[in-house]
Design an enzyme around this catalytic site. Structure first.
Site, mmCIF file in Angstrom:
data_model
loop_
_atom_site.group_PDB
_atom_site.id
_atom_site.type_symbol
_atom_site.label_atom_id
_atom_site.label_comp_id
_atom_site.label_asym_id
_atom_site.label_seq_id
_atom_site.Cartn_x
_atom_site.Cartn_y
_atom_site.Cartn_z
ATOM 1 N N ARG A 13 -15.119 -59.929 -1.205
ATOM 2 C CA ARG A 13 -16.488 -59.927 -1.111
ATOM 3 C C ARG A 13 -16.910 -60.292 -2.589
ATOM 4 N NH1 ARG A 13 -20.642 -58.041 -3.801
ATOM 5 N NH2 ARG A 13 -19.809 -56.201 -4.069
ATOM 6 N N ASP A 14 -17.064 -59.510 -3.877
ATOM 7 C CA ASP A 14 -17.687 -59.796 -4.746
ATOM 8 C C ASP A 14 -16.959 -61.065 -5.485
ATOM 9 O OD1 ASP A 14 -19.180 -59.429 -7.025
ATOM 10 O OD2 ASP A 14 -18.741 -57.362 -7.564
ATOM 11 N N HIS A 205 -17.481 -49.560 -10.797
ATOM 12 C CA HIS A 205 -17.418 -51.049 -10.252
ATOM 13 C C HIS A 205 -17.767 -51.630 -11.426
ATOM 14 C CE1 HIS A 205 -18.093 -54.265 -7.367
ATOM 15 N NE2 HIS A 205 -18.811 -55.026 -8.510
ATOM 16 N N HIS A 207 -17.649 -55.218 -14.296
ATOM 17 C CA HIS A 207 -17.481 -56.612 -14.700
ATOM 18 C C HIS A 207 -17.010 -56.611 -16.130
ATOM 19 C CE1 HIS A 207 -18.877 -58.410 -10.744
ATOM 20 N NE2 HIS A 207 -19.212 -57.289 -10.658
ATOM 21 N N CYS A 238 -21.891 -61.756 -9.545
ATOM 22 C CA CYS A 238 -23.051 -61.576 -8.957
ATOM 23 C C CYS A 238 -23.856 -63.073 -9.043
ATOM 24 C CB CYS A 238 -23.791 -60.350 -9.199
ATOM 25 S SG CYS A 238 -25.467 -60.423 -8.395
ATOM 26 N N ASN A 247 -14.821 -59.246 -11.940
ATOM 27 C CA ASN A 247 -14.729 -57.639 -12.023
ATOM 28 C C ASN A 247 -13.390 -57.732 -12.916
ATOM 29 O OD1 ASN A 247 -15.705 -57.957 -8.999
ATOM 30 N ND2 ASN A 247 -16.302 -55.916 -9.878
#
Ligand code: COA
Ligand code: ZN
Length: 304
Positions: A13-14, A205, A207, A238, A247
């Protein structure tokens, strides 16, 4: 350290959401399979958002329908509004990952809603989750700093958690969306929230935009965090954060934790296999240090 940590894999996803070249659904499924073979039990598989905002994940419903179910494996999907939650549930998802930003400016850029509007969506989505017997997690984006608004005060984080707890959600992720956090700050926030909300699960979470990702994990784990989100290969970023990067890489994270005696239950060789699939999928070198090492070893062996 004799503790264990759950790794939530967010690469599908990310990690993929900012990829401009559409990746066929079968390739995404192959990566999901490789991750479960490596022992990953929590996978954020896609998002149900506007295909105009995130074209790469427009195959969300098809992908969720095709995901291979394995005992103990939970697939979740990111949603930001009621429409997305309803679509995700109709597709058969069993966990909804909601996201709200700590910063008004990031909220507007990301979901074109104020934080208050986003919280109103959260309440509706939480009811839908309860009605359908699925779990809901909530990510607090930009919790460690926003590139548009700077530092986020603790009271802002507490306010959002308090509002969200009223909807019944009990799992939160503290997101360093722009990679602005530092280990000292991560340690402090983690300790504060765990003390203030003892019955709530918090994950991190992070990055790795400025190279502090793993140091921040260490600070978080020492601070009591037991769920960490990461992306295979270090995929990601993002689309609504300038020059965002991926990430922390799952395989680098797992290596660090296992070497420290923190158990993850994941197979490192199989994670590397999954990272190679991810790299092949996006067609360029990914930032993972273990992938770099594997490439160097491969070159050296060929030379021998
Ligand atoms: N899934 C699919 N389509 C959706 C949708 C959803 N969950 N929610 C809205 N849409 C569609 C609408 O039907 C509309 O389509 P149309 O123009 O063809 O009629 C279009 O998206 C715009 O809808 P609108 O309500 O006006 O929203 P917006 O333009 O203000 O955008 C969001 C708001 C939330 C839909 C959009 O910003 C979004 O999807 N953001 C997601 C961001 C994201 O995933 N960020 C990364 C994760 S942190
Ligand atoms: Zn992220």
């Amino acid at each position: 350290m004799t503790v264990s940590v759950i790794i939530r894999e967010v690469g599908l996803r990310d990690g993929l959401q900012a990829e401009t070249q559409f990746i066929p659904t079968e390739k995404k499924l192959a990566l999901a399979r490789a991750l479960t073979e490596a022992g990953v039990t929590q996978i954020e598989a896609t998002s149900f958002v506007s295909p105009r905002a995130i074209p790469q994940l427009r195959d969300a419903a098809e992908l969720v329908g095709l995901l291979e179910q394995s005992p103990g494996v939970t697939y979740s999907a990111l949603v930001v509004n009621e429409r997305g939650a309803r679509d995700a549930l109709a597709a058969g998802i069993t966990e909804l990952q909601f996201v709200v930003s700590c910063s008004e400016t990031h909220s507007q850029k990301n979901v074109r809603m104020s934080v208050a509007q986003s919280l109103a969506e959260a309440a509706v989505i939480a009811s839908l989750a309860q009605e359908n017997g699925v779990t809901m997690r909530t990510a607090l984006a930009t919790a460690f700093g926003c590139p548009y608004e700077g530092k986020i005060v603790y009271d802002r984080i507490y306010y959002l958690i308090d509002q969200l707890l009223e909807t019944g959600t009990k799992r939160f992720s503290l997101g360093d969306t722009a990679g602005l956090g530092n280990p000292q700050q991560v340690s402090e926030i983690c300790q504060q929230v765990l003390k203030r909300y003892p019955n709530v699960e918090f994950s991190l979470h992070l990055h790795d935009t400025r190279g502090l990702g793993l140091a921040c994990v260490l600070a978080g784990v020492w601070g009591g965090i037991r769920v960490i989100e990461s992306s295979i290969g270090g995929l990601g970023g993002c689309p609504f954060i300038p020059r965002a990067t991926g990430n922390i890489a799952t395989e680098d994270l797992v290596f660090m934790l296992e070497e420290m005696g923190v158990r993850t239950g994941l197979d490192q060789q199989k994670l590397l296999d999954a990272a190679l699939i991810a790299e092949e999928m996006v067609g360029r070198e990914l930032p993972s240090r273990h992938l770099a090492l594997a490439r160097n070893l491969h070159c050296n062996n060929n030379e021998l």
